[in-house]
Write a protein that holds these residues in place. Structure first.
Motif, PDB file in Angstrom:
ATOM      1  N   TRP A 477      33.762  98.199  35.903  1.00  0.00           N
ATOM      2  CA  TRP A 477      32.847  97.271  36.642  1.00  0.00           C
ATOM      3  C   TRP A 477      31.588  96.560  36.090  1.00  0.00           C
ATOM      4  N   GLY A 478      31.200  97.157  34.810  1.00  0.00           N
ATOM      5  CA  GLY A 478      30.236  96.541  34.488  1.00  0.00           C
ATOM      6  C   GLY A 478      30.946  95.376  33.529  1.00  0.00           C
ATOM      7  N   VAL A 479      32.064  95.425  32.725  1.00  0.00           N
ATOM      8  CA  VAL A 479      32.631  94.593  32.134  1.00  0.00           C
ATOM      9  C   VAL A 479      32.894  93.326  33.044  1.00  0.00           C
ATOM     10  N   LEU A 480      33.311  93.740  34.027  1.00  0.00           N
ATOM     11  CA  LEU A 480      33.567  92.538  35.125  1.00  0.00           C
ATOM     12  C   LEU A 480      32.239  91.811  35.350  1.00  0.00           C
ATOM     13  N   THR A 481      31.012  92.621  35.783  1.00  0.00           N
ATOM     14  CA  THR A 481      29.893  91.818  35.997  1.00  0.00           C
ATOM     15  C   THR A 481      29.531  90.948  34.728  1.00  0.00           C
ATOM     16  N   VAL A 482      29.696  91.447  33.487  1.00  0.00           N
ATOM     17  CA  VAL A 482      29.091  90.572  32.281  1.00  0.00           C
ATOM     18  C   VAL A 482      29.992  89.229  32.403  1.00  0.00           C
ATOM     19  N   TRP A 483      31.266  89.344  32.533  1.00  0.00           N
ATOM     20  CA  TRP A 483      32.093  88.227  32.845  1.00  0.00           C
ATOM     21  C   TRP A 483      31.734  87.383  33.693  1.00  0.00           C
ATOM     22  N   LEU A 484      31.480  87.716  34.865  1.00  0.00           N
ATOM     23  CA  LEU A 484      31.256  87.124  36.167  1.00  0.00           C
ATOM     24  C   LEU A 484      30.046  86.269  35.710  1.00  0.00           C
ATOM     25  N   LEU A 485      28.968  86.939  35.209  1.00  0.00           N
ATOM     26  CA  LEU A 485      27.608  85.983  35.058  1.00  0.00           C
ATOM     27  C   LEU A 485      28.150  85.012  33.713  1.00  0.00           C
ATOM     28  N   LEU A 486      29.011  85.289  32.801  1.00  0.00           N
ATOM     29  CA  LEU A 486      29.083  84.209  31.732  1.00  0.00           C
ATOM     30  C   LEU A 486      29.943  83.201  32.411  1.00  0.00           C
ATOM     31  N   GLY A 487      30.853  83.458  33.465  1.00  0.00           N
ATOM     32  CA  GLY A 487      31.719  82.504  34.253  1.00  0.00           C
ATOM     33  C   GLY A 487      30.912  81.659  35.208  1.00  0.00           C
ATOM     34  N   GLN A 488      30.110  82.401  35.961  1.00  0.00           N
ATOM     35  CA  GLN A 488      29.370  81.530  37.186  1.00  0.00           C
ATOM     36  C   GLN A 488      27.935  80.952  36.808  1.00  0.00           C
ATOM     37  N   VAL A 489      27.071  81.757  35.856  1.00  0.00           N
ATOM     38  CA  VAL A 489      25.987  81.265  35.584  1.00  0.00           C
ATOM     39  C   VAL A 489      25.686  80.650  34.077  1.00  0.00           C
TER      40      VAL A 489
END
Length: 545
Positions: A477-489
């Motif tokens: 879940w943490g890996v996905l969160t980091v990639w989410l932030l890189l992709g969206q923000v």
């Protein structure tokens, strides 16, 4: 089942209402959640920050007003996010954008936390061991409730603080933070109740999330149509009726605590009426012999995961239909704001056509949600292992690799199904409204399916964690969160490209409208295969359990 302290509390536990040991368990639960809880709080705080930043620096006041009125005139957008209650301030539009969807994510966080520390602990047998000490009957449930409330309260406080730091009014910021806390309280109570009703954590989570889906649907129907009173029947609607940044209605914030008290009282009452490990709703016995269709690891994995997949599929199809209804009106929502145009185009890969950029952004967002399903599905393997259900399967002729591949096949196929349903939903509505169904449907479907390899990379990273560091599998879940932030923000903050390239979603072709070369897709697929192979090799070498 043999009697334990939880079934027959010690005198000290009885004297304090069965709460002996609740403080000790609270410390234990918080320690166990030292990865999961901060990941949720960090991700949702980043969502608030990026949303406020985007509206604060991307619109002027006339642009905000025009944008908000365009939303309020669009039933599909009102169903997704609710109406904009204050159409000329950054706070009002930001609260609209992250209000209902953010509330739903807060509810999911609280449900997972409560069920993890109640029903899942009983299911694995750990709570019976804890109960051998001087632990009161109500202590585990109390500690789980305090854990979820702590998470929701911390998140609400941080979200309010972020808004204040961006210069938004204090009253509206506090009302917004309390609205998120209120939704968290309600679904903390819902999860506490479903944990008493069922015998498995999977069913407890499923029932609680079904209540959340019903609440979101009732709110959506009320906001999209003329029966606005329906939103008062939904806890998510209560958060909306608090009206942050729009003449705050503090009385609406009293409804969630009242519902929380009633739900928790019912949960405590049911706790006293059932045996440890049992649920109020007894599970029915299955047939003595499994059907031929179940005599294999692939069929077993499908049987265990089909309910969750069907729930996800319904939500993805609904989202696709809603997005398809707003594509043609995206120009009106932007209202000529150059800053917003640039933001959408950066998020959509730089396409000049605004509709294509909007669709590319929507597809990328759905890829992230599909990745959440993939992580959840992969972590199902860890749940089977830690719950002691894997060893009886491996005692048969089924090997480790065959069992794991069967589970991963369901995960991989499920991601394809979810993204395909998204593309079909968008393509059907978009094509019907544009009058070119034959041309638009395949184009939108392809734009959705091109996201599959990047989702597989997320799933494969979780498989690697499962194989190498099984106790840290939840770090997926943490890996996905980091990639989410890189992709969206990341595109909005104009982060360096070398940082953006760490996310697999950066390498996904931005369709429709962008280049669809086979090399990025092949590279992502190869990366997913390599990570999966490494995870399976590590799983074969380590001890099960």
């Amino acid at each position: 089942m043999t009697a334990t302290t939880l079934d027959a509390p010690a005198p000290a536990a009885a004297r304090d209402g069965g709460l002996t040991g609740a403080g000790m368990l609270l410390k234990l639960w918080l320690r166990r959640d030292r990865i999961m809880m901060p990941a949720w709080i960090y991700g949702l705080t980043a969502l608030v920050s990026s949303t406020v930043y985007s509206f604060k620096y991307g619109y002027d006041t006339p642009g905000l007003t025009s944008f908000a009125r365009g939303i309020n005139d669009n039933p599909s957008m009102r169903a997704l996010y609710g109406p904009v209650l204050n159409d000329h301030t950054v706070g009002g539009v930001s609260a609209w954008r992250v209000g209902s969807t953010g509330s739903a994510m807060v509810a999911v966080m609280c449900v997972l936390l409560v069920v993890r520390h109640t029903r899942a602990e009983e299911e694995t047998g750990r709570l019976e061991l804890v109960g051998a000490a001087s632990v009161g009957r109500r202590a585990p449930l109390t500690a789980a409730l305090l854990t979820a409330v702590t998470a929701a309260g911390t998140l609400g406080a941080i979200a309010a603080l972020v808004m204040v730091l961006f210069g938004l009014p204090v009253a509206g910021s506090v009302a917004f933070g309390l609205s998120w806390l209120g939704v968290g309280l309600v679904f903390t109570g819902v999860a506490a109740l479903t944990a008493q009703l069922t015998e498995t954590s999977r069913l407890a989570n499923g029932l609680a999330l079904a209540v959340l889906a019903a609440a979101f649907l009732v709110r959506a129907v009320g906001d999209a149509g003329s029966a606005h009173w329906l939103s008062w029947l939904s806890p998510i609607g209560w958060a909306q009726h608090a009206r942050p940044f729009a003449d705050e209605q503090w009385g609406a914030l009293l409804l969630p605590p009242a519902a929380f008290v009633l739900l928790v009282a019912a949960a405590y009452a049911l706790t006293e009426r059932r045996d440890l490990g049992a649920g109020i709703m007894a599970s029915s016995l299955g047939p003595a012999q499994a059907a031929p269709s179940l005599r294999g690891p692939l069929a077993l994995s499908w049987r265990l995961q089909r309910g969750a997949l069907l729930g996800w599929a319904a939500g993805f199809l609904l989202y696709g239909l809603s997005i398809g209804g707003v594509v043609d009106g995206v120009d009106d929502l932007v209202n000529g704001s150059e800053a917003v145009l640039d933001d959408i185009r950066r998020m959509g890969g730089g396409q000049r056509d605004l509709s294509d950029a909007f669709l590319a952004t929507a597809m990328g967002l759905m890829a992230l949600f599909t990745s959440a399903y993939a992580v959840q599905s992969v972590l199902r393997m860890r749940a089977e292992e830690s719950g002691g259900r894997l060893e009886p399967v491996l005692a048969t002729a089924v090997g480790r690799t065959r069992w794991a591949i069967a589970n991963l096949a369901v995960t991989a196929g499920g991601t394809v199904v979810l993204l395909a349903l998204t593309g079909l939903g968008i393509g059907l509505v978009h094509g019907a409204r544009s009058g070119d169904l034959a041309g638009v449907l395949p184009r939108d479907l392809g734009a959705a399916l091109v996201q599959v390899p990047s989702v597989w990379v997320v799933a494969a990273a979780t498989v690697l964690l499962f194989g190498v560091l099984p106790r840290a599998s939840a770090a997926g879940w943490g890996v996905l969160t980091v990639w989410l932030l890189l992709g969206q923000v990341g595109p909005l903050l104009e982060l360096p490209q070398i940082v953006m390239d760490l996310s697999p979603f950066t390498h996904t072709p931005k369709l429709p409208g962008g280049d669809a070369g086979p090399l990025p897709l092949a590279a992502l697929t190869a990366t997913a295969a390599a990570l999966t192979a490494a995870g399976l090799a590590a799983f074969r070498r380590r001890d099960a359990g």
